[in-house]
Design a protein around this motif. Structure first.
Motif, PDB file in Angstrom:
ATOM      1  N   ARG A 148       0.840  -1.202   0.000  1.00 28.99           N
ATOM      2  CA  ARG A 148       0.000   0.000   0.000  1.00 28.99           C
ATOM      3  C   ARG A 148       0.869   1.243   0.000  1.00 28.99           C
ATOM      4  O   ARG A 148       1.819   1.351   0.756  1.00 28.99           O
ATOM      5  CB  ARG A 148      -0.889  -0.039   1.242  1.00 28.99           C
ATOM      6  CG  ARG A 148      -1.976   0.994   1.327  1.00 28.99           C
ATOM      7  CD  ARG A 148      -2.782   1.158   0.117  1.00 28.99           C
ATOM      8  NE  ARG A 148      -3.747   0.125  -0.107  1.00 28.99           N
ATOM      9  CZ  ARG A 148      -4.655   0.227  -1.058  1.00 28.99           C
ATOM     10  NH1 ARG A 148      -4.718   1.279  -1.814  1.00 28.99           N
ATOM     11  NH2 ARG A 148      -5.491  -0.732  -1.262  1.00 28.99           N
ATOM     12  N   HIS A 186       0.015   9.460   4.275  1.00 31.42           N
ATOM     13  CA  HIS A 186      -1.221  10.239   4.334  1.00 31.42           C
ATOM     14  C   HIS A 186      -0.899  11.614   4.898  1.00 31.42           C
ATOM     15  O   HIS A 186      -0.740  11.784   6.099  1.00 31.42           O
ATOM     16  CB  HIS A 186      -2.263   9.527   5.190  1.00 31.42           C
ATOM     17  CG  HIS A 186      -2.747   8.276   4.557  1.00 31.42           C
ATOM     18  ND1 HIS A 186      -3.680   8.277   3.563  1.00 31.42           N
ATOM     19  CD2 HIS A 186      -2.382   6.987   4.732  1.00 31.42           C
ATOM     20  CE1 HIS A 186      -3.908   7.038   3.169  1.00 31.42           C
ATOM     21  NE2 HIS A 186      -3.125   6.242   3.860  1.00 31.42           N
ATOM     22  N   ALA A 211      -4.855  14.124  -6.017  1.00 30.54           N
ATOM     23  CA  ALA A 211      -5.715  12.958  -6.167  1.00 30.54           C
ATOM     24  C   ALA A 211      -6.110  12.898  -7.643  1.00 30.54           C
ATOM     25  O   ALA A 211      -6.680  13.848  -8.179  1.00 30.54           O
ATOM     26  CB  ALA A 211      -6.947  13.078  -5.291  1.00 30.54           C
ATOM     27  N   TYR A 246      -2.381   0.758  -6.420  1.00 33.12           N
ATOM     28  CA  TYR A 246      -2.121   2.198  -6.351  1.00 33.12           C
ATOM     29  C   TYR A 246      -3.372   3.004  -6.009  1.00 33.12           C
ATOM     30  O   TYR A 246      -3.290   4.210  -5.803  1.00 33.12           O
ATOM     31  CB  TYR A 246      -1.552   2.690  -7.684  1.00 33.12           C
ATOM     32  CG  TYR A 246      -0.380   1.871  -8.144  1.00 33.12           C
ATOM     33  CD1 TYR A 246       0.868   2.015  -7.547  1.00 33.12           C
ATOM     34  CD2 TYR A 246      -0.522   0.926  -9.154  1.00 33.12           C
ATOM     35  CE1 TYR A 246       1.940   1.250  -7.952  1.00 33.12           C
ATOM     36  CE2 TYR A 246       0.551   0.157  -9.568  1.00 33.12           C
ATOM     37  CZ  TYR A 246       1.782   0.320  -8.960  1.00 33.12           C
ATOM     38  OH  TYR A 246       2.846  -0.445  -9.348  1.00 33.12           O
ATOM     39  N   GLN A 265      -6.680   4.377  -3.953  1.00 34.07           N
ATOM     40  CA  GLN A 265      -7.215   4.673  -2.624  1.00 34.07           C
ATOM     41  C   GLN A 265      -8.721   4.844  -2.793  1.00 34.07           C
ATOM     42  O   GLN A 265      -9.184   5.303  -3.831  1.00 34.07           O
ATOM     43  CB  GLN A 265      -6.629   5.982  -2.083  1.00 34.07           C
ATOM     44  CG  GLN A 265      -5.127   6.002  -1.986  1.00 34.07           C
ATOM     45  CD  GLN A 265      -4.624   5.192  -0.816  1.00 34.07           C
ATOM     46  OE1 GLN A 265      -5.222   5.200   0.243  1.00 34.07           O
ATOM     47  NE2 GLN A 265      -3.520   4.493  -1.017  1.00 34.07           N
ATOM     48  N   ASP A 266      -9.485   4.509  -1.783  1.00 34.00           N
ATOM     49  CA  ASP A 266     -10.927   4.723  -1.837  1.00 34.00           C
ATOM     50  C   ASP A 266     -11.277   5.984  -1.073  1.00 34.00           C
ATOM     51  O   ASP A 266     -10.652   6.315  -0.068  1.00 34.00           O
ATOM     52  CB  ASP A 266     -11.677   3.540  -1.237  1.00 34.00           C
ATOM     53  CG  ASP A 266     -12.368   2.711  -2.291  1.00 34.00           C
ATOM     54  OD1 ASP A 266     -12.603   3.235  -3.387  1.00 34.00           O
ATOM     55  OD2 ASP A 266     -12.679   1.535  -2.012  1.00 34.00           O
ATOM     56  N   GLY A 267     -12.277   6.691  -1.561  1.00 32.04           N
ATOM     57  CA  GLY A 267     -12.713   7.917  -0.904  1.00 32.04           C
ATOM     58  C   GLY A 267     -14.130   8.241  -1.304  1.00 32.04           C
ATOM     59  O   GLY A 267     -14.768   7.505  -2.057  1.00 32.04           O
ATOM     60  N   PRO A 305     -12.654   5.715  -6.326  1.00 35.11           N
ATOM     61  CA  PRO A 305     -11.249   5.311  -6.327  1.00 35.11           C
ATOM     62  C   PRO A 305     -10.377   6.332  -7.053  1.00 35.11           C
ATOM     63  O   PRO A 305     -10.775   6.898  -8.063  1.00 35.11           O
ATOM     64  CB  PRO A 305     -11.254   3.959  -7.051  1.00 35.11           C
ATOM     65  CG  PRO A 305     -12.533   3.908  -7.793  1.00 35.11           C
ATOM     66  CD  PRO A 305     -13.496   4.819  -7.107  1.00 35.11           C
ATOM     67  N   HIS A 306      -9.186   6.568  -6.492  1.00 32.87           N
ATOM     68  CA  HIS A 306      -8.273   7.552  -7.056  1.00 32.87           C
ATOM     69  C   HIS A 306      -6.841   7.192  -6.692  1.00 32.87           C
ATOM     70  O   HIS A 306      -6.606   6.392  -5.784  1.00 32.87           O
ATOM     71  CB  HIS A 306      -8.617   8.962  -6.573  1.00 32.87           C
ATOM     72  CG  HIS A 306      -8.623   9.080  -5.084  1.00 32.87           C
ATOM     73  ND1 HIS A 306      -9.707   8.721  -4.326  1.00 32.87           N
ATOM     74  CD2 HIS A 306      -7.676   9.482  -4.217  1.00 32.87           C
ATOM     75  CE1 HIS A 306      -9.436   8.913  -3.040  1.00 32.87           C
ATOM     76  NE2 HIS A 306      -8.192   9.373  -2.949  1.00 32.87           N
ATOM     77  N   LEU A 327      -3.345   8.684  -5.252  1.00 33.65           N
ATOM     78  CA  LEU A 327      -2.741   9.810  -4.541  1.00 33.65           C
ATOM     79  C   LEU A 327      -1.277   9.887  -4.938  1.00 33.65           C
ATOM     80  O   LEU A 327      -0.570   8.878  -4.903  1.00 33.65           O
ATOM     81  CB  LEU A 327      -2.849   9.622  -3.031  1.00 33.65           C
ATOM     82  CG  LEU A 327      -4.239   9.734  -2.437  1.00 33.65           C
ATOM     83  CD1 LEU A 327      -4.215   9.393  -0.956  1.00 33.65           C
ATOM     84  CD2 LEU A 327      -4.807  11.113  -2.652  1.00 33.65           C
TER      85      LEU A 327
END
Length: 141
Positions: A4, A8, A14, A32, A34-36, A40-41, A43
């Motif tokens: 991972r 952060h 993003a 690669y 990230q969830d938000g 998904p994107h 960073l």
């Protein structure tokens, strides 16, 4: 294999990809992502949007914990949106401190422009010579 990624923090970008891009990239992009709230994107710390590929620089670590800097490149047509995640207090449309600027324009006191007397006697005699030459030239025509 890279575990991972990313520290952060409040620096970076993003990068949101189109759903079709996520599907086309498949399992290769999943480490690669990230969830938000926005979906998904990726960073990343730096981004270069010049050219056909978008280059994203990511800080991460290997499975053994070694720090590593990665460059992930995807075609620019796959990118839906890039959001800056910088924490700069002076950015945006919020209130700013007011700085008093000096007054300028007609009727305001300030530095006066130089006069012929301040320029010295050489400037006055040069202007007079130029005026007399102009008068002579006009009379000959």
């Amino acid at each position: 294999m890279v575990d991972r990624l990313l520290k952060h923090n409040s620096q970076g970008y993003a990068v949101f990809l189109f759903p079709q891009a996520l599907e086309a990239l498949g399992e290769a992009i999943k480490p690669y992502l990230q969830d938000g709230k926005g979906g998904p994107h990726v960073l990343c710390q730096e981004i270069d949007t010049a050219g056909a590929l978008i280059e994203m620089t990511l800080d991460g670590h290997t499975v053994s914990g070694e720090p590593v800097e990665l460059e992930l490149m995807v075609p620019s047509s796959m990118v839906r949106m890039i959001v800056s995640a910088r924490s700069d207090e002076a950015f945006g449309f919020g209130p700013r401190p007011v700085t008093q600027l000096p007054a300028v324009g007609p009727g305001e006191t300030g530095a006066e422009p130089p006069t012929d007397a301040a320029a010295g006697p050489e400037a006055t005699s040069t202007k007079e010579a130029a005026a007399s030459e102009a008068g002579e030239g006009a009379g000959k025509a």
